[in-house]
Design a protein around this motif. Structure first.
Motif, mmCIF file in Angstrom:
data_model
loop_
_atom_site.group_PDB
_atom_site.id
_atom_site.type_symbol
_atom_site.label_atom_id
_atom_site.label_comp_id
_atom_site.label_asym_id
_atom_site.label_seq_id
_atom_site.Cartn_x
_atom_site.Cartn_y
_atom_site.Cartn_z
ATOM 1 N N VAL A 22 -27.707 33.588 2.470
ATOM 2 C CA VAL A 22 -26.659 35.369 2.192
ATOM 3 C C VAL A 22 -26.286 34.816 0.756
ATOM 4 O O VAL A 22 -26.364 34.684 -0.252
ATOM 5 C CB VAL A 22 -25.378 34.166 3.021
ATOM 6 C CG1 VAL A 22 -25.698 34.431 4.465
ATOM 7 C CG2 VAL A 22 -24.672 33.365 2.952
ATOM 8 N N SER A 23 -25.499 35.769 0.441
ATOM 9 C CA SER A 23 -25.220 36.210 -0.993
ATOM 10 C C SER A 23 -23.740 35.693 -0.933
ATOM 11 O O SER A 23 -22.966 36.747 0.277
ATOM 12 C CB SER A 23 -25.160 37.736 -1.267
ATOM 13 O OG SER A 23 -26.261 37.907 -1.958
ATOM 14 N N ALA A 24 -22.814 35.086 -1.527
ATOM 15 C CA ALA A 24 -21.703 34.966 -1.219
ATOM 16 C C ALA A 24 -20.601 34.188 -3.147
ATOM 17 O O ALA A 24 -21.897 33.863 -3.229
ATOM 18 C CB ALA A 24 -21.168 33.681 -0.421
ATOM 19 N N THR A 25 -19.318 33.581 -2.508
ATOM 20 C CA THR A 25 -18.690 33.670 -4.211
ATOM 21 C C THR A 25 -18.125 31.942 -3.278
ATOM 22 O O THR A 25 -18.556 31.931 -2.029
ATOM 23 C CB THR A 25 -18.169 34.649 -4.156
ATOM 24 O OG1 THR A 25 -16.860 35.154 -3.434
ATOM 25 C CG2 THR A 25 -19.020 35.599 -5.008
ATOM 26 N N VAL A 55 -14.570 31.947 2.612
ATOM 27 C CA VAL A 55 -14.223 33.275 2.089
ATOM 28 C C VAL A 55 -12.435 33.595 2.374
ATOM 29 O O VAL A 55 -11.971 33.260 3.093
ATOM 30 C CB VAL A 55 -14.553 33.985 3.699
ATOM 31 C CG1 VAL A 55 -14.121 35.149 3.509
ATOM 32 C CG2 VAL A 55 -15.533 33.930 3.545
ATOM 33 N N CYS A 68 -26.067 38.883 7.053
ATOM 34 C CA CYS A 68 -26.315 37.752 7.201
ATOM 35 C C CYS A 68 -28.038 37.631 8.110
ATOM 36 O O CYS A 68 -27.998 37.393 8.800
ATOM 37 C CB CYS A 68 -25.627 37.260 8.471
ATOM 38 S SG CYS A 68 -24.193 36.668 8.509
ATOM 39 N N ASP A 118 -23.731 36.736 12.428
ATOM 40 C CA ASP A 118 -22.895 38.349 11.583
ATOM 41 C C ASP A 118 -21.771 37.583 11.522
ATOM 42 O O ASP A 118 -21.082 36.948 11.957
ATOM 43 C CB ASP A 118 -22.730 39.145 13.107
ATOM 44 C CG ASP A 118 -22.344 40.413 11.951
ATOM 45 O OD1 ASP A 118 -22.904 40.424 10.987
ATOM 46 O OD2 ASP A 118 -22.640 41.571 13.026
ATOM 47 N N GLY A 170 -18.199 42.456 7.377
ATOM 48 C CA GLY A 170 -18.542 42.621 5.452
ATOM 49 C C GLY A 170 -19.470 41.606 4.747
ATOM 50 O O GLY A 170 -19.548 41.045 3.954
ATOM 51 N N ILE A 171 -20.662 40.799 5.745
ATOM 52 C CA ILE A 171 -21.059 39.483 5.108
ATOM 53 C C ILE A 171 -22.472 39.816 5.458
ATOM 54 O O ILE A 171 -22.660 39.945 6.829
ATOM 55 C CB ILE A 171 -20.769 38.003 5.353
ATOM 56 C CG1 ILE A 171 -19.355 37.460 4.492
ATOM 57 C CG2 ILE A 171 -21.232 37.250 4.311
ATOM 58 C CD1 ILE A 171 -19.046 36.364 4.247
ATOM 59 N N THR A 202 -24.007 27.859 6.631
ATOM 60 C CA THR A 202 -24.739 28.733 7.199
ATOM 61 C C THR A 202 -26.148 28.116 7.455
ATOM 62 O O THR A 202 -26.901 28.128 7.706
ATOM 63 C CB THR A 202 -25.730 29.289 4.923
ATOM 64 O OG1 THR A 202 -26.379 28.171 4.993
ATOM 65 C CG2 THR A 202 -24.871 30.195 4.926
#
Length: 204
Positions: free
Chosen positions: A131-134, A164, A93, A87, A90-91, A173
């Motif tokens: 996950v979703s990430a930039t 991040v 998992c 976990d 804000g993200i 990941t």
């Protein structure tokens, strides 16, 4: 040995003694502080240093990182590398997926000149968190090409390594630190990946 392995880095490791990355550093004569739990590693690390929290219970178990512990790391201005987290604040998992046809694709121009965007990496049969990430450095995707993604990234891809920035985290990941036992290929490119990760976390 590879030259980056002989640099003095302000790094604390959380892993088992046999972890591939820790062993590579140790064989180069760099016995960095090692702890078995993330809380001990973060408490013991010097302010403004780097902590590598490696996923030695992978793939059966994900790395537990309480929000309070991560806040403590922020207060010490630590730069964290986090593998296979259970976990993150804000993200989301989600449960892991197993890579079948997916390969790693270098996305960001953050590595050396020999590891440019589009370069392909193999992480045989790895489990990863979709996950979703930039700020993605390496993505996992089904792509065409031998050593370069000839058509670029497809519509569906997943972060394998992402930054991040507001939290000073690099998140993997999956377990990138098993690059020897997992027969990740090409090995020289995975050394360049780790060179980039360590240079980002501990530029001195």
């Amino acid at each position: 040995g590879h030259p980056w392995l002989t640099c003095a880095l302000p790094v604390t490791c959380c892993c088992l003694p046999g972890n591939d990355l820790f062993q590579a550093l140790a064989k180069a004569g760099r016995l960095y502080p090692r702890f078995d739990s993330p809380d001990k590693a973060i408490v013991s690390a010097s302010d403004d240093s780097a902590v590598l929290i490696l996923a030695d219970t992978y793939p059966a178990g994900r790395t537990a990182l309480p929000a309070s512990l991560l806040e403590q790391a922020d207060q010490k201005r630590l730069r964290l590398y986090l593998e296979y987290p259970a976990d993150l604040p804000g993200i989301a998992c989600p449960p892991p997926r197993t890579a079948v046809w997916e390969r790693g694709v270098v996305v960001a121009p953050v590595f050396c000149k020999d590891l440019r965007p589009g370069r392909l990496l193999a992480f045989h049969g790895c489990q990863f968190l979709p996950v979703s990430a930039t700020n993605v450095w390496i993505a996992g995707a089904k792509v065409a090409g031998y050593d370069t993604a000839v058509y670029g990234l497809p519509a569906e891809s997943f972060p394998i390594l992402f930054e991040v920035p507001q939290r000073r985290w690099l998140v993997s990941t999956t377990k990138l630190s098993q690059f020897v036992a997992g027969r990740y290929a090409p090995l020289q490119d995975w050394l360049r990946v780790w060179e980039g990760i360590l240079d980002h976390l501990a530029p001195s």
